[in-house]
Scaffold this motif. Structure first.
Motif, PDB file in Angstrom:
ATOM      1  N   THR A   9      -2.049  31.577  23.006  1.00 30.92           N
ATOM      2  CA  THR A   9      -2.426  32.764  23.629  1.00 30.92           C
ATOM      3  C   THR A   9      -3.867  32.792  23.710  1.00 30.92           C
ATOM      4  O   THR A   9      -4.289  33.568  24.506  1.00 30.92           O
ATOM      5  N   GLU A  10      -4.782  32.057  23.001  1.00 34.38           N
ATOM      6  CA  GLU A  10      -6.177  32.403  23.100  1.00 34.38           C
ATOM      7  C   GLU A  10      -6.787  31.317  24.287  1.00 34.38           C
ATOM      8  O   GLU A  10      -6.263  30.301  24.637  1.00 34.38           O
ATOM      9  N   GLY A  11      -7.552  31.888  25.014  1.00 34.38           N
ATOM     10  CA  GLY A  11      -8.389  31.206  26.223  1.00 34.38           C
ATOM     11  C   GLY A  11      -9.337  30.288  25.568  1.00 34.38           C
ATOM     12  O   GLY A  11      -9.648  29.981  24.376  1.00 34.38           O
ATOM     13  N   ALA A  12     -10.075  29.637  26.616  1.00 39.72           N
ATOM     14  CA  ALA A  12     -11.208  28.841  26.252  1.00 39.72           C
ATOM     15  C   ALA A  12     -12.232  29.393  25.536  1.00 39.72           C
ATOM     16  O   ALA A  12     -12.994  28.830  24.567  1.00 39.72           O
ATOM     17  N   ASN A  13     -12.516  30.908  25.739  1.00 35.11           N
ATOM     18  CA  ASN A  13     -13.451  31.448  24.837  1.00 35.11           C
ATOM     19  C   ASN A  13     -13.092  31.857  23.618  1.00 35.11           C
ATOM     20  O   ASN A  13     -14.099  32.208  22.798  1.00 35.11           O
ATOM     21  N   GLY A  14     -11.894  31.820  23.273  1.00 32.60           N
ATOM     22  CA  GLY A  14     -11.544  32.361  21.861  1.00 32.60           C
ATOM     23  C   GLY A  14     -11.186  31.204  21.007  1.00 32.60           C
ATOM     24  O   GLY A  14     -10.705  31.447  19.840  1.00 32.60           O
ATOM     25  N   SER A  15     -11.213  30.013  21.468  1.00 37.95           N
ATOM     26  CA  SER A  15     -10.827  28.868  20.467  1.00 37.95           C
ATOM     27  C   SER A  15     -11.539  27.615  21.132  1.00 37.95           C
ATOM     28  O   SER A  15     -11.659  27.463  22.119  1.00 37.95           O
ATOM     29  N   ALA A  16     -11.671  26.824  20.266  1.00 36.12           N
ATOM     30  CA  ALA A  16     -12.120  25.391  20.422  1.00 36.12           C
ATOM     31  C   ALA A  16     -11.058  24.567  20.561  1.00 36.12           C
ATOM     32  O   ALA A  16     -11.395  23.183  20.952  1.00 36.12           O
ATOM     33  N   MET A  17      -9.833  24.857  20.606  1.00 38.14           N
ATOM     34  CA  MET A  17      -8.745  23.821  20.805  1.00 38.14           C
ATOM     35  C   MET A  17      -8.680  23.677  22.355  1.00 38.14           C
ATOM     36  O   MET A  17      -7.365  22.939  22.661  1.00 38.14           O
ATOM     37  N   GLY A  18      -9.195  24.056  23.126  1.00 41.59           N
ATOM     38  CA  GLY A  18      -8.968  23.772  24.714  1.00 41.59           C
ATOM     39  C   GLY A  18      -8.183  24.918  25.367  1.00 41.59           C
ATOM     40  O   GLY A  18      -7.925  26.037  24.707  1.00 41.59           O
ATOM     41  N   PRO A  19      -7.629  24.785  26.687  1.00 48.19           N
ATOM     42  CA  PRO A  19      -6.991  25.716  27.343  1.00 48.19           C
ATOM     43  C   PRO A  19      -5.750  26.122  26.759  1.00 48.19           C
ATOM     44  O   PRO A  19      -4.955  25.640  26.038  1.00 48.19           O
ATOM     45  N   GLY A  20      -5.472  27.553  26.809  1.00 48.06           N
ATOM     46  CA  GLY A  20      -4.213  28.151  26.340  1.00 48.06           C
ATOM     47  C   GLY A  20      -3.632  29.161  27.377  1.00 48.06           C
ATOM     48  O   GLY A  20      -3.752  29.209  28.572  1.00 48.06           O
ATOM     49  N   LEU A  21      -2.571  29.852  27.087  1.00 48.60           N
ATOM     50  CA  LEU A  21      -1.981  30.660  27.783  1.00 48.60           C
ATOM     51  C   LEU A  21      -2.752  31.633  28.390  1.00 48.60           C
ATOM     52  O   LEU A  21      -2.577  32.229  29.606  1.00 48.60           O
ATOM     53  N   GLY A  22      -4.049  32.041  27.752  1.00 46.15           N
ATOM     54  CA  GLY A  22      -4.955  33.130  28.222  1.00 46.15           C
ATOM     55  C   GLY A  22      -5.489  32.721  29.369  1.00 46.15           C
ATOM     56  O   GLY A  22      -6.081  33.376  30.144  1.00 46.15           O
ATOM     57  N   ASP A  23      -5.671  31.356  29.684  1.00 49.22           N
ATOM     58  CA  ASP A  23      -6.383  30.809  31.062  1.00 49.22           C
ATOM     59  C   ASP A  23      -5.575  30.747  32.091  1.00 49.22           C
ATOM     60  O   ASP A  23      -5.940  30.179  33.363  1.00 49.22           O
ATOM     61  N   ILE A  24      -4.263  30.976  31.872  1.00 48.68           N
ATOM     62  CA  ILE A  24      -3.285  31.063  33.155  1.00 48.68           C
ATOM     63  C   ILE A  24      -3.733  32.137  34.115  1.00 48.68           C
ATOM     64  O   ILE A  24      -3.834  33.422  33.379  1.00 48.68           O
ATOM     65  N   PRO A  25      -3.903  31.946  35.234  1.00 52.12           N
ATOM     66  CA  PRO A  25      -4.346  32.868  36.239  1.00 52.12           C
ATOM     67  C   PRO A  25      -3.199  33.947  36.361  1.00 52.12           C
ATOM     68  O   PRO A  25      -2.045  33.516  36.284  1.00 52.12           O
ATOM     69  N   GLU A  26      -3.444  35.252  36.476  1.00 52.78           N
ATOM     70  CA  GLU A  26      -2.582  36.286  36.266  1.00 52.78           C
ATOM     71  C   GLU A  26      -1.532  36.227  37.600  1.00 52.78           C
ATOM     72  O   GLU A  26      -0.233  36.458  37.310  1.00 52.78           O
ATOM     73  N   SER A  27      -2.133  35.778  38.778  1.00 53.61           N
ATOM     74  CA  SER A  27      -1.343  35.636  39.948  1.00 53.61           C
ATOM     75  C   SER A  27      -0.231  34.448  39.592  1.00 53.61           C
ATOM     76  O   SER A  27       0.981  34.460  40.243  1.00 53.61           O
ATOM     77  N   CYS A  28      -0.368  33.434  39.044  1.00 55.48           N
ATOM     78  CA  CYS A  28       0.443  32.294  38.488  1.00 55.48           C
ATOM     79  C   CYS A  28       1.583  32.824  37.672  1.00 55.48           C
ATOM     80  O   CYS A  28       2.574  32.557  37.692  1.00 55.48           O
ATOM     81  N   VAL A  29       1.151  33.695  36.662  1.00 55.02           N
ATOM     82  CA  VAL A  29       2.097  34.278  35.655  1.00 55.02           C
ATOM     83  C   VAL A  29       3.075  35.249  36.426  1.00 55.02           C
ATOM     84  O   VAL A  29       4.325  35.141  36.093  1.00 55.02           O
ATOM     85  N   ALA A  30       2.449  36.043  37.406  1.00 46.00           N
ATOM     86  CA  ALA A  30       3.468  36.521  38.360  1.00 46.00           C
ATOM     87  C   ALA A  30       4.551  35.897  38.983  1.00 46.00           C
ATOM     88  O   ALA A  30       5.499  36.504  39.159  1.00 46.00           O
ATOM     89  N   CYS A  31       4.040  34.785  39.513  1.00 48.70           N
ATOM     90  CA  CYS A  31       4.915  33.932  40.220  1.00 48.70           C
ATOM     91  C   CYS A  31       6.224  33.792  39.212  1.00 48.70           C
ATOM     92  O   CYS A  31       7.303  33.504  39.455  1.00 48.70           O
ATOM     93  N   VAL A  32       5.842  33.378  38.033  1.00 45.80           N
ATOM     94  CA  VAL A  32       6.891  32.924  36.927  1.00 45.80           C
ATOM     95  C   VAL A  32       7.805  34.109  36.528  1.00 45.80           C
ATOM     96  O   VAL A  32       9.075  33.965  36.590  1.00 45.80           O
ATOM     97  N   PHE A  33       7.274  35.293  36.644  1.00 49.06           N
ATOM     98  CA  PHE A  33       7.881  36.514  36.357  1.00 49.06           C
ATOM     99  C   PHE A  33       9.079  36.837  37.246  1.00 49.06           C
ATOM    100  O   PHE A  33       9.986  37.571  36.895  1.00 49.06           O
ATOM    101  N   LEU A  34       8.923  36.171  38.474  1.00 49.26           N
ATOM    102  CA  LEU A  34       9.780  36.690  39.524  1.00 49.26           C
ATOM    103  C   LEU A  34      11.101  35.891  39.091  1.00 49.26           C
ATOM    104  O   LEU A  34      12.277  36.475  39.659  1.00 49.26           O
ATOM    105  N   TYR A  35      11.147  34.780  38.325  1.00 50.21           N
ATOM    106  CA  TYR A  35      12.370  34.415  37.979  1.00 50.21           C
ATOM    107  C   TYR A  35      12.909  34.889  36.510  1.00 50.21           C
ATOM    108  O   TYR A  35      13.962  34.199  36.179  1.00 50.21           O
ATOM    109  N   LEU A  36      12.337  35.897  35.986  1.00 48.62           N
ATOM    110  CA  LEU A  36      12.740  36.118  34.671  1.00 48.62           C
ATOM    111  C   LEU A  36      13.472  37.670  34.748  1.00 48.62           C
ATOM    112  O   LEU A  36      13.058  38.490  35.689  1.00 48.62           O
ATOM    113  N   THR A  37      14.194  38.035  33.824  1.00 53.22           N
ATOM    114  CA  THR A  37      14.806  39.376  33.656  1.00 53.22           C
ATOM    115  C   THR A  37      13.664  40.395  33.177  1.00 53.22           C
ATOM    116  O   THR A  37      12.902  40.049  32.770  1.00 53.22           O
TER     117      THR A  37
END
Length: 297
Positions: A9-37
């Protein structure tokens, strides 16, 4: 093996481990949410700011609402929803919305956003209901309407009802919720009396439904036979059972669909009694299958 969820869940600014879920754009997350309950969306909103923002997006919740959700809002005072987001409107309509003097309620199923309805016995035409020799009203927490009609004894048993409502397109199941025996609480425990219960094993009750555009369904059932409920294993006395009448199809929410329904046992060669009538449910058929436990076909 693998990164923990907290690391993901940490983004690039919160960890040295590379990209995480926090780096996913909100618009992309919203597109995924269209398929969830809706419950899945609310759970994922806890992950990070982007997920939380997407979980509040009007574009996401607009898709979870039925196309004619404004018809449901019209049953409420405007001030109760004027300043709400689409998520807030979904939450509002997920709770029972009463109409017809409180004798009918509609709500959205929390998993699917589909429209469901319940109709109280007070919203139906019950033969002899005003004669206390035959019927009484019992206050109870076991009904969403807080009251059920109790039949002591009658020869001509008939209950009729009609509802006209802009149901969204789909297939719906109509069922009656009934209880053999009179229930009460004694010393904090639920007890049932079958003093008046008789006549339901002699001949079956006939259930019917019809719509203005020609859909019809009917079935017959003995309410007091000795068989057990095939799902729960319970006998029919002393528990609430939903008796499925049939299904009807709605092609479009406009014009509004008129549904007529009834149950009757009008053979006057014998009396019958000891029956509680709570309500009629009109539920999308796929949701009805999901709550099949305790429901008789």
């Amino acid at each position: 093996m693998g990164a923990s969820l907290s690391n993901l869940t940490e983004g690039a600014n919160g960890s040295a481990m590379g990209p995480g879920l926090g780096d996913i754009p909100e618009s992309c997350v919203a597109c995924v949410f269209l398929y969830l309950t809706p419950p899945e969306i609310c759970n994922l909103a806890r992950l990070n700011r982007a997920f939380r923002g997407a979980a509040s997006s009007d574009s996401v919740w607009e898709k979870k609402l039925p196309p004619n959700y404004q018809d449901l809002l019209d049953l409420l005072p405007p001030e109760s929803y004027q300043n709400l987001s689409k998520k807030g409107i979904f939450a509002l309509l997920s709770r029972p919305v009463p109409f017809d003097d409180g004798n009918k309620v509609v709500w959205l199923d929390r998993m699917t956003g589909r429209v469901c309805m319940a109709i109280s016995a007070k919203g139906m035409l019950v033969t002899g209901i005003d004669d206390r020799r035959y019927w009484t009203w019992i206050p109870t927490e076991e009904s969403r309407f807080n009251v059920v009609a109790y039949l002591q004894q009658i020869w001509w048993f008939e209950v009729d009802g009609v509802v006209k409502f802009p149901f969204p397109a789909g297939v719906y199941t109509l069922s009656f919720r009934l209880h053999l025996g009179k229930f009460s609480k004694r010393l904090g425990r639920r007890v049932c009396s079958f003093e008046h219960t008789h006549g339901w094993a002699i001949k079956p009750v006939r259930f019917e439904l019809s719509t203005a555009d020609g859909h019809q369904a009917s079935c017959e059932c003995c309410l007091d036979d000795t068989e057990q409920d095939e799902v729960t294993g319970n006998h029919k006395r002393g528990c609430w059972i939903e008796y499925k009448v049939g299904e009807f199809i709605v092609a479009d929410s406009e014009p509004a669909t008129e549904v007529r329904f009834s149950m009757k046992q009008i053979d006057c060669t014998h009396s019958k009694g000891g029956l509680c009538v709570d309500s009629v449910f009109i539920i999308p058929s796929d949701i009805q299958e999901r709550k099949r436990r305790g429901v008789l076909k």
